[in-house]
Design a protein around this motif. Structure first.
Motif, PDB file in Angstrom:
ATOM      1  N   THR A  84      49.248 -54.579   5.346  1.00 42.93           N
ATOM      2  CA  THR A  84      50.033 -53.853   4.193  1.00 42.93           C
ATOM      3  C   THR A  84      49.505 -52.595   4.078  1.00 42.93           C
ATOM      4  O   THR A  84      50.121 -51.786   3.085  1.00 42.93           O
ATOM      5  CB  THR A  84      49.616 -54.534   2.925  1.00 42.93           C
ATOM      6  N   SER A  85      48.854 -52.167   5.055  1.00 47.85           N
ATOM      7  CA  SER A  85      48.127 -50.741   5.049  1.00 47.85           C
ATOM      8  C   SER A  85      49.151 -49.623   5.597  1.00 47.85           C
ATOM      9  O   SER A  85      48.873 -48.522   5.509  1.00 47.85           O
ATOM     10  CB  SER A  85      46.958 -50.611   5.575  1.00 47.85           C
ATOM     11  N   GLY A  86      49.981 -49.906   6.672  1.00 42.18           N
ATOM     12  CA  GLY A  86      50.512 -49.135   7.295  1.00 42.18           C
ATOM     13  C   GLY A  86      49.995 -48.671   8.719  1.00 42.18           C
ATOM     14  O   GLY A  86      50.589 -48.070   9.416  1.00 42.18           O
ATOM     15  N   ILE A  87      48.802 -49.380   8.898  1.00 38.63           N
ATOM     16  CA  ILE A  87      48.103 -49.057  10.051  1.00 38.63           C
ATOM     17  C   ILE A  87      47.887 -50.569  10.843  1.00 38.63           C
ATOM     18  O   ILE A  87      47.745 -51.722  10.291  1.00 38.63           O
ATOM     19  CB  ILE A  87      46.563 -48.852   9.792  1.00 38.63           C
ATOM     20  N   ASP A  88      48.145 -50.360  12.050  1.00 43.22           N
ATOM     21  CA  ASP A  88      48.046 -51.577  12.943  1.00 43.22           C
ATOM     22  C   ASP A  88      47.552 -51.334  14.162  1.00 43.22           C
ATOM     23  O   ASP A  88      47.127 -50.103  14.568  1.00 43.22           O
ATOM     24  CB  ASP A  88      49.633 -51.840  13.505  1.00 43.22           C
ATOM     25  N   TRP A  89      46.563 -52.142  14.453  1.00 40.90           N
ATOM     26  CA  TRP A  89      45.601 -52.091  15.578  1.00 40.90           C
ATOM     27  C   TRP A  89      46.637 -53.117  16.808  1.00 40.90           C
ATOM     28  O   TRP A  89      47.045 -54.219  16.739  1.00 40.90           O
ATOM     29  CB  TRP A  89      44.228 -53.176  15.434  1.00 40.90           C
ATOM     30  N   VAL A  90      46.417 -52.292  18.146  1.00 42.72           N
ATOM     31  CA  VAL A  90      47.203 -52.706  19.182  1.00 42.72           C
ATOM     32  C   VAL A  90      46.125 -53.057  20.229  1.00 42.72           C
ATOM     33  O   VAL A  90      45.498 -52.088  20.845  1.00 42.72           O
ATOM     34  CB  VAL A  90      48.310 -51.778  19.766  1.00 42.72           C
ATOM     35  N   VAL A  91      46.042 -54.443  20.475  1.00 41.93           N
ATOM     36  CA  VAL A  91      44.781 -54.970  21.402  1.00 41.93           C
ATOM     37  C   VAL A  91      45.151 -55.641  22.593  1.00 41.93           C
ATOM     38  O   VAL A  91      46.143 -56.478  22.547  1.00 41.93           O
ATOM     39  CB  VAL A  91      44.198 -55.931  20.463  1.00 41.93           C
ATOM     40  N   ASP A  92      44.556 -55.043  23.498  1.00 46.55           N
ATOM     41  CA  ASP A  92      44.552 -55.858  24.838  1.00 46.55           C
ATOM     42  C   ASP A  92      43.102 -56.477  25.185  1.00 46.55           C
ATOM     43  O   ASP A  92      42.280 -55.577  25.471  1.00 46.55           O
ATOM     44  CB  ASP A  92      45.199 -55.243  26.201  1.00 46.55           C
ATOM     45  N   GLY A 116      52.244 -46.518  11.238  1.00 49.70           N
ATOM     46  CA  GLY A 116      53.486 -46.567  11.412  1.00 49.70           C
ATOM     47  C   GLY A 116      54.043 -47.387  12.508  1.00 49.70           C
ATOM     48  O   GLY A 116      55.392 -47.067  13.149  1.00 49.70           O
ATOM     49  N   ALA A 117      53.542 -48.266  13.047  1.00 50.94           N
ATOM     50  CA  ALA A 117      53.886 -49.038  14.180  1.00 50.94           C
ATOM     51  C   ALA A 117      54.972 -49.981  13.967  1.00 50.94           C
ATOM     52  O   ALA A 117      55.259 -50.498  12.478  1.00 50.94           O
ATOM     53  CB  ALA A 117      52.749 -49.722  14.805  1.00 50.94           C
ATOM     54  N   ALA A 118      55.855 -50.380  14.740  1.00 50.04           N
ATOM     55  CA  ALA A 118      56.917 -51.377  14.760  1.00 50.04           C
ATOM     56  C   ALA A 118      56.781 -52.411  15.681  1.00 50.04           C
ATOM     57  O   ALA A 118      55.711 -52.387  16.603  1.00 50.04           O
ATOM     58  CB  ALA A 118      58.236 -50.567  14.833  1.00 50.04           C
ATOM     59  N   ALA A 119      57.674 -53.604  15.674  1.00 48.97           N
ATOM     60  CA  ALA A 119      57.504 -54.546  16.648  1.00 48.97           C
ATOM     61  C   ALA A 119      57.945 -54.009  18.121  1.00 48.97           C
ATOM     62  O   ALA A 119      58.496 -53.062  18.126  1.00 48.97           O
ATOM     63  CB  ALA A 119      58.388 -55.729  16.067  1.00 48.97           C
ATOM     64  N   GLY A 120      57.731 -54.845  18.899  1.00 47.95           N
ATOM     65  CA  GLY A 120      58.148 -54.496  20.407  1.00 47.95           C
ATOM     66  C   GLY A 120      57.421 -53.597  21.037  1.00 47.95           C
ATOM     67  O   GLY A 120      56.174 -53.897  21.163  1.00 47.95           O
ATOM     68  N   ASP A 121      57.789 -52.532  21.345  1.00 52.53           N
ATOM     69  CA  ASP A 121      57.346 -51.258  22.091  1.00 52.53           C
ATOM     70  C   ASP A 121      56.190 -50.750  21.323  1.00 52.53           C
ATOM     71  O   ASP A 121      55.271 -49.770  21.745  1.00 52.53           O
ATOM     72  CB  ASP A 121      58.156 -50.434  22.674  1.00 52.53           C
ATOM     73  N   VAL A 122      56.413 -50.784  19.985  1.00 53.56           N
ATOM     74  CA  VAL A 122      55.493 -50.224  18.991  1.00 53.56           C
ATOM     75  C   VAL A 122      55.909 -48.547  18.841  1.00 53.56           C
ATOM     76  O   VAL A 122      56.026 -47.991  19.860  1.00 53.56           O
ATOM     77  CB  VAL A 122      53.875 -50.128  19.469  1.00 53.56           C
ATOM     78  N   GLY A 123      56.126 -48.154  17.741  1.00 56.11           N
ATOM     79  CA  GLY A 123      56.395 -46.604  17.655  1.00 56.11           C
ATOM     80  C   GLY A 123      55.234 -46.109  16.695  1.00 56.11           C
ATOM     81  O   GLY A 123      53.925 -46.404  16.950  1.00 56.11           O
ATOM     82  N   GLY A 124      55.651 -45.257  16.012  1.00 54.83           N
ATOM     83  CA  GLY A 124      54.661 -44.607  15.344  1.00 54.83           C
ATOM     84  C   GLY A 124      53.781 -43.415  15.842  1.00 54.83           C
ATOM     85  O   GLY A 124      53.914 -43.001  17.020  1.00 54.83           O
ATOM     86  N   THR A 125      52.498 -43.204  15.396  1.00 56.47           N
ATOM     87  CA  THR A 125      51.593 -42.247  15.838  1.00 56.47           C
ATOM     88  C   THR A 125      50.201 -42.828  16.033  1.00 56.47           C
ATOM     89  O   THR A 125      49.626 -43.519  15.456  1.00 56.47           O
ATOM     90  CB  THR A 125      51.232 -41.046  14.856  1.00 56.47           C
ATOM     91  N   THR A 126      49.828 -42.865  17.420  1.00 57.76           N
ATOM     92  CA  THR A 126      48.634 -43.527  17.599  1.00 57.76           C
ATOM     93  C   THR A 126      47.326 -42.260  17.422  1.00 57.76           C
ATOM     94  O   THR A 126      47.358 -41.507  17.385  1.00 57.76           O
ATOM     95  CB  THR A 126      48.398 -43.680  19.322  1.00 57.76           C
ATOM     96  N   LEU A 127      46.498 -43.115  16.471  1.00 56.11           N
ATOM     97  CA  LEU A 127      45.533 -42.257  15.775  1.00 56.11           C
ATOM     98  C   LEU A 127      44.117 -42.145  16.699  1.00 56.11           C
ATOM     99  O   LEU A 127      43.448 -41.308  16.753  1.00 56.11           O
ATOM    100  CB  LEU A 127      45.336 -42.936  14.526  1.00 56.11           C
ATOM    101  N   ALA A 128      44.014 -43.384  17.229  1.00 59.48           N
ATOM    102  CA  ALA A 128      42.495 -43.530  17.886  1.00 59.48           C
ATOM    103  C   ALA A 128      42.835 -44.438  19.168  1.00 59.48           C
ATOM    104  O   ALA A 128      43.520 -45.600  18.785  1.00 59.48           O
ATOM    105  CB  ALA A 128      41.529 -43.862  17.168  1.00 59.48           C
ATOM    106  N   GLY A 129      42.190 -44.372  20.349  1.00 58.24           N
ATOM    107  CA  GLY A 129      42.260 -45.488  21.366  1.00 58.24           C
ATOM    108  C   GLY A 129      40.886 -45.360  22.056  1.00 58.24           C
ATOM    109  O   GLY A 129      40.382 -44.312  22.410  1.00 58.24           O
ATOM    110  N   VAL A 130      40.549 -46.585  22.586  1.00 56.73           N
ATOM    111  CA  VAL A 130      39.409 -46.447  23.449  1.00 56.73           C
ATOM    112  C   VAL A 130      39.495 -47.645  24.516  1.00 56.73           C
ATOM    113  O   VAL A 130      40.450 -48.483  24.173  1.00 56.73           O
ATOM    114  CB  VAL A 130      38.175 -47.139  22.744  1.00 56.73           C
ATOM    115  N   VAL A 131      39.207 -47.320  25.656  1.00 55.73           N
ATOM    116  CA  VAL A 131      39.434 -47.973  27.000  1.00 55.73           C
ATOM    117  C   VAL A 131      38.142 -48.211  27.398  1.00 55.73           C
ATOM    118  O   VAL A 131      37.462 -47.266  27.797  1.00 55.73           O
ATOM    119  CB  VAL A 131      40.562 -47.592  28.002  1.00 55.73           C
TER     120      VAL A 131
END
Length: 276
Positions: A84-92, A116-131
Motif C-alpha cells: 500500500t506504500s507505492g514502493i515495491d521490492w523486486v527480488v531474484d 511506482g512499479a507495475a506488474a509484468g516488466d515493472v515500470g516506475g523509478t528504481t530507487l536502490a539496487g544491490v547485486v
C-alpha cells in the motif's frame, strides 16, 4: 515523487537493501555448501528451480515485511505481495540458478526497490539496487542519482569503445525456438564485435558492464527481477539502458552500453533482425 525526494529515499533505502542482500547471500552460500539439487522445472525442462531459490526468497520476504510491512514484493519464486506504500521490492533470490546448481561461481542475489512499479516488466523509478555474488563476496550497489559502487569504489562504464572493439555479453532463453532465434542474431553480430561472453547471470553481466569487464550487454526474455538492480547499477555507472525501439527495457529486449556504443550495437542488432 520529485527527483530530490527520490534521491533522499534512495539513500535511506540502500542501507536496508544492502543488509538484506548480504544476509540472503550468506544463507544461500551456506545452503550451496550443504548440497543442492533440482526441486522443479518452470517454463521448460532446462528452466530449473532449487529449494534454495525458494528458501532464500522466503527469507528475503520475511525481512522486508518485518522492516517495511506496507511495501509490495515482486519475486521470481512466489506470487506478488501487494503493498500500500507505492514502493515495491523486486527480488531474484538466485540469479544464475544453473551456475548455482553446477557450482560455477557466477550467481547472485539481486534486490531492487522501485517506486511506482507495475506488474509484468515493472515500470516506475528504481530507487536502490544491490547485486551480491556470494562466492566472490563482491557487492555492487547503486542509488538513484547517487552513483554505483563496488567495495566503495565508484564505477564507470568503458567509454569511447567502438563496436568493432567491444566485448559484448549476452544470454539465451530456455525455449528451443527462442535459442534458435538468438543464435541466428549472434551469428550475424559476431563479425562486427571483438568477442562475446555468456556469463549465465543477467544481474552480474550488467554489473560487469558497470565496472568495465564488459563493454556492452544485450538479451531477450529477461524478467524484471533479472535486471532491475543490475540495470540501475549500470545506469548509475554511465550506461544507457533501453529496449525495443529505443524505449524502456522489457521482456522483449534489454540493451546496455555507454551511450555512443549503445547506438552502434542497437543498429547492429536491428541489422541482425532484432528490434533494438
Amino acid at each position: 515523487m520529485t527527483q530530490h525526494e527520490a534521491s533522499v529515499a534512495s539513500v535511506a533505502l540502500l542501507d536496508l537493501v544492502r543488509d538484506i542482500s548480504v544476509r540472503a547471500a550468506e544463507f544461500a552460500l551456506e545452503a550451496r555448501r550443504a548440497g543442492v539439487s533440482v526441486a522443479a522445472t518452470k517454463s521448460t525442462p532446462t528452466d530449473i528451480v532449487t529449494a534454495v531459490d525458494r528458501d532464500t526468497e522466503t527469507l528475503i520476504r520475511s525481512i522486508i515485511l518485518e522492516s517495511r510491512p506496507a511495501d509490495g514484493i515482486i519475486g521470481e519464486e512466489d506470487v506478488a505481495h501487494v503493498g500500500t506504500s507505492g514502493i515495491d521490492w523486486v527480488v531474484d533470490p538466485i540469479d544464475g540458478t544453473v551456475n548455482f546448481l553446477y557450482g560455477i561461481p557466477a550467481w547472485a542475489v539481486s534486490i531492487a526497490v522501485v517506486e511506482g512499479a507495475a506488474a509484468g516488466d515493472v515500470g516506475g523509478t528504481t530507487l536502490a539496487g544491490v547485486v551480491v555474488n556470494p562466492v566472490t563476496g563482491e557487492l555492487f550497489e547503486a542509488s538513484a542519482g547517487g552513483g554505483a559502487r563496488l567495495a566503495g569504489r565508484e564505477l564507470a562504464v568503458n567509454a569511447d569503445v567502438p563496436l568493432g572493439s567491444a566485448l559484448v555479453g549476452t544470454g539465451f532463453g530456455y525455449a528451443a525456438e527462442r535459442r534458435r532465434e538468438q543464435a541466428a542474431v549472434l551469428l550475424e553480430l559476431m563479425p562486427h564485435i571483438r568477442d562475446i561472453r555468456r556469463g549465465g547471470s543477467a544481474a552480474l553481466d550488467l554489473c560487469s558492464l558497470a565496472c568495465g569487464r564488459l563493454d556492452a550487454y544485450y538479451e531477450r526474455g529477461l524478467n524484471a527481477w533479472d535486471h532491475a538492480a543490475g540495470a540501475l547499477i549500470a545506469r548509475e555507472a554511465g550506461a544507457r539502458v533501453g529496449g525495443p525501439g529505443g524505449g524502456r527495457e522489457n521482456a522483449e529486449l534489454l540493451v546496455a552500453a555507454a551511450p555512443g556504443l549503445y547506438e552502434e550495437l542497437a543498429a547492429a542488432l536491428r541489422a541482425a533482425g532484432m528490434d533494438a
